[in-house]
Design a protein around this motif. Structure first.
Motif, PDB file in Angstrom:
ATOM      1  N   THR A   1       0.830  -1.205   0.000  1.00  0.00           N
ATOM      2  CA  THR A   1       0.000   0.000   0.000  1.00  0.00           C
ATOM      3  C   THR A   1       0.864   1.253   0.000  1.00  0.00           C
ATOM      4  OG1 THR A   1      -1.561  -1.274   1.333  1.00  0.00           O
ATOM      5  CG2 THR A   1      -1.993   1.066   1.114  1.00  0.00           C
ATOM      6  N   MET A   2       1.971   1.222   0.737  1.00  0.00           N
ATOM      7  CA  MET A   2       2.902   2.356   0.747  1.00  0.00           C
ATOM      8  C   MET A   2       3.470   2.599  -0.647  1.00  0.00           C
ATOM      9  SD  MET A   2       4.780   1.239   4.288  1.00  0.00           S
ATOM     10  CE  MET A   2       6.136   2.402   4.228  1.00  0.00           C
ATOM     11  N   ILE A   3       3.832   1.505  -1.323  1.00  0.00           N
ATOM     12  CA  ILE A   3       4.397   1.626  -2.675  1.00  0.00           C
ATOM     13  C   ILE A   3       3.358   2.154  -3.653  1.00  0.00           C
ATOM     14  CG2 ILE A   3       5.320   0.296  -4.609  1.00  0.00           C
ATOM     15  CD1 ILE A   3       6.653  -1.535  -2.520  1.00  0.00           C
ATOM     16  N   VAL A   4       2.118   1.695  -3.533  1.00  0.00           N
ATOM     17  CA  VAL A   4       1.038   2.197  -4.405  1.00  0.00           C
ATOM     18  C   VAL A   4       0.863   3.698  -4.204  1.00  0.00           C
ATOM     19  CG1 VAL A   4      -1.449   2.142  -4.805  1.00  0.00           C
ATOM     20  CG2 VAL A   4      -0.191   0.009  -4.574  1.00  0.00           C
ATOM     21  N   ALA A   5       0.836   4.149  -2.942  1.00  0.00           N
ATOM     22  CA  ALA A   5       0.699   5.588  -2.658  1.00  0.00           C
ATOM     23  C   ALA A   5       1.861   6.368  -3.268  1.00  0.00           C
ATOM     24  CB  ALA A   5       0.634   5.806  -1.148  1.00  0.00           C
ATOM     25  N   TYR A   6       3.079   5.821  -3.135  1.00  0.00           N
ATOM     26  CA  TYR A   6       4.269   6.494  -3.676  1.00  0.00           C
ATOM     27  C   TYR A   6       4.207   6.558  -5.202  1.00  0.00           C
ATOM     28  CZ  TYR A   6       9.211   7.543  -4.454  1.00  0.00           C
ATOM     29  OH  TYR A   6      10.392   8.132  -4.851  1.00  0.00           O
ATOM     30  N   ASN A   7       3.742   5.485  -5.849  1.00  0.00           N
ATOM     31  CA  ASN A   7       3.639   5.479  -7.316  1.00  0.00           C
ATOM     32  C   ASN A   7       2.590   6.480  -7.805  1.00  0.00           C
ATOM     33  OD1 ASN A   7       5.609   3.521  -7.580  1.00  0.00           O
ATOM     34  ND2 ASN A   7       4.163   1.808  -7.612  1.00  0.00           N
ATOM     35  N   ILE A   8       1.477   6.594  -7.066  1.00  0.00           N
ATOM     36  CA  ILE A   8       0.464   7.594  -7.419  1.00  0.00           C
ATOM     37  C   ILE A   8       1.070   8.995  -7.337  1.00  0.00           C
ATOM     38  CG2 ILE A   8      -1.685   8.687  -6.645  1.00  0.00           C
ATOM     39  CD1 ILE A   8      -2.637   5.906  -5.764  1.00  0.00           C
ATOM     40  N   PHE A   9       1.835   9.242  -6.276  1.00  0.00           N
ATOM     41  CA  PHE A   9       2.494  10.544  -6.101  1.00  0.00           C
ATOM     42  C   PHE A   9       3.444  10.842  -7.272  1.00  0.00           C
ATOM     43  CE2 PHE A   9       6.652  12.213  -4.688  1.00  0.00           C
ATOM     44  CZ  PHE A   9       6.310  13.536  -4.484  1.00  0.00           C
ATOM     45  N   LYS A  10       4.301   9.871  -7.643  1.00  0.00           N
ATOM     46  CA  LYS A  10       5.270  10.103  -8.721  1.00  0.00           C
ATOM     47  C   LYS A  10       4.566  10.319 -10.061  1.00  0.00           C
ATOM     48  CE  LYS A  10       7.894   6.470  -8.239  1.00  0.00           C
ATOM     49  NZ  LYS A  10       9.033   5.539  -8.508  1.00  0.00           N
TER      50      LYS A  10
END
Length: 353
Positions: free
Chosen positions: A49-58
């Motif tokens: 979930t952390m990685i998904v949030a980070y990918n959305i941000f990028k």
């Protein structure tokens, strides 16, 4: 340009357990948090979930949007405590980032409790729930089961149900076996399970925990009052099974056997509230003191009425009705008078000088 904040929700503070202090704000801090999570919890859904949030941000940043990212957690305590901690940290993030909208990323129904908190402060532009696919192999199933068992044993809000309730049931079975009362064990265990379901289902445990944090005195007197009520019910039960005849008078005697315990529980509760108001220097403390006196007086009247019924005396009965009427009028008069005095004092102290 509108500033959008991507928020990863960790309401039960899984990040705190691996040494990540939230709120985590900005790309560099978020990247560091993800690296720590990759080392400590590489197979946990929180990492995904952390990685998904980070990918959305990028992705949004590469599209030229004004965007920031944060990881915010609650606490390992009760549901209410977690939400309060999350709310406090969210306010800190909003002050630092000053966003105009939010995108929420979460992975569990527990985390979803934070969404209304965010919505009360920021318009939500999007919500992303991350569902991690699990392999169906036997080995992976055992790993997943072991993880949930560990969580049930270690986290307080789960261990209260998965350890506390079975522990109480085993204790009852052992105690009733020693006392040769195993015939009563089944109904008692059913009552324990039903009580646990009611408490958890209605969130009474969270309410009591919040109550304890705000007023330790009220929790203590509530426990004493509950014990008194249980003792009264037990006493009434034994009085009932010892009855030789069944009529209105004997049933009234059963109620009288329970009444002292009910009165004691009421007096203890009102007394606890009075102590709280005395500590807070609240002028309305007299309400609870008045309730204590009224409860005791009413109990005394009921006892007198019961004795008169046993004597079957018409003359004494008329005297009781007279005493009851006078007492009721006095109590009502005193209550009205005290209300007038309270309003007068409140108006005089609140009036501008």
């Amino acid at each position: 340009m509108e500033k959008i904040l991507v928020i990863y929700i960790d309401i039960d503070d899984d990040l705190g357990r691996i040494g990540i202090k939230t709120p985590v704000i900005g790309e560099s801090e978020v990247s560091q948090a993800i690296r720590i999570a990759e080392e400590k919890i590489p197979t946990d859904s929180d990492l995904n979930t952390m990685i998904v949030a980070y990918n959305i941000f990028k992705k949004m940043r590469n599209e030229g949007q004004n965007v920031e990212i944060t990881f915010i957690s609650g606490s390992e305590g009760s549901s209410l405590e977690s939400q309060l901690q999350f709310s406090k940290k969210l306010d800190d993030v909003i002050k630092k980032v000053n966003p105009s909208k939010a995108i929420v990323v979460y992975d569990s129904p527990e985390d979803a409790k934070a969404i209304p908190i965010i919505q009360s402060r920021l318009p939500i532009a999007g919500i992303e729930r991350v569902l991690v696919e699990q392999y169906r192999g036997v080995e992976e199933t055992y790993v997943l089961l072991g993880r949930y068992i560990k969580r049930a044993l270690s986290e307080p809000r789960f261990s209260r149900i998965f350890l506390g309730v079975p522990g109480i049931i085993l204790f009852i079975l052992g105690l009733f076996s020693l006392l040769n009362l195993t015939a009563y064990a089944g109904p008692i265990i059913m009552m324990v399970i039903a009580t646990a379901l009611i408490i958890r289902g209605l969130g009474i445990d969270d309410l009591i925990e919040s109550w304890w944090e705000n007023s330790t005195i009220m929790v203590i007197v509530s426990i004493i009052a509950l014990i008194s009520l249980i003792a009264g019910i037990v006493n009434g039960y034994f009085a009932f099974i010892n009855l030789k005849t069944y009529n209105a008078l004997t049933e009234f005697q059963v109620l009288l056997s329970i009444l002292p315990y009910v009165v004691f529980a009421s007096v203890v509760l009102f007394g606890g509230k009075a102590v709280n108001k005395i500590i807070a220097k609240d002028i309305k403390v007299w309400h609870d003191i008045f309730k204590i006196f009224s409860t005791v007086i009413i109990y005394y009247i009921i006892v007198v009425v019961a004795k008169n019924l046993e004597q079957n005396s018409t003359e004494v009965g008329l005297q009781t009705i007279y005493s009851l009427s006078i007492t009721t009028l006095v109590l009502i008069s005193v209550y009205i008078l005290m209300n007038i005095i309270e309003k007068y004092k409140f108006n005089s102290t609140s009036a501008p000088s």
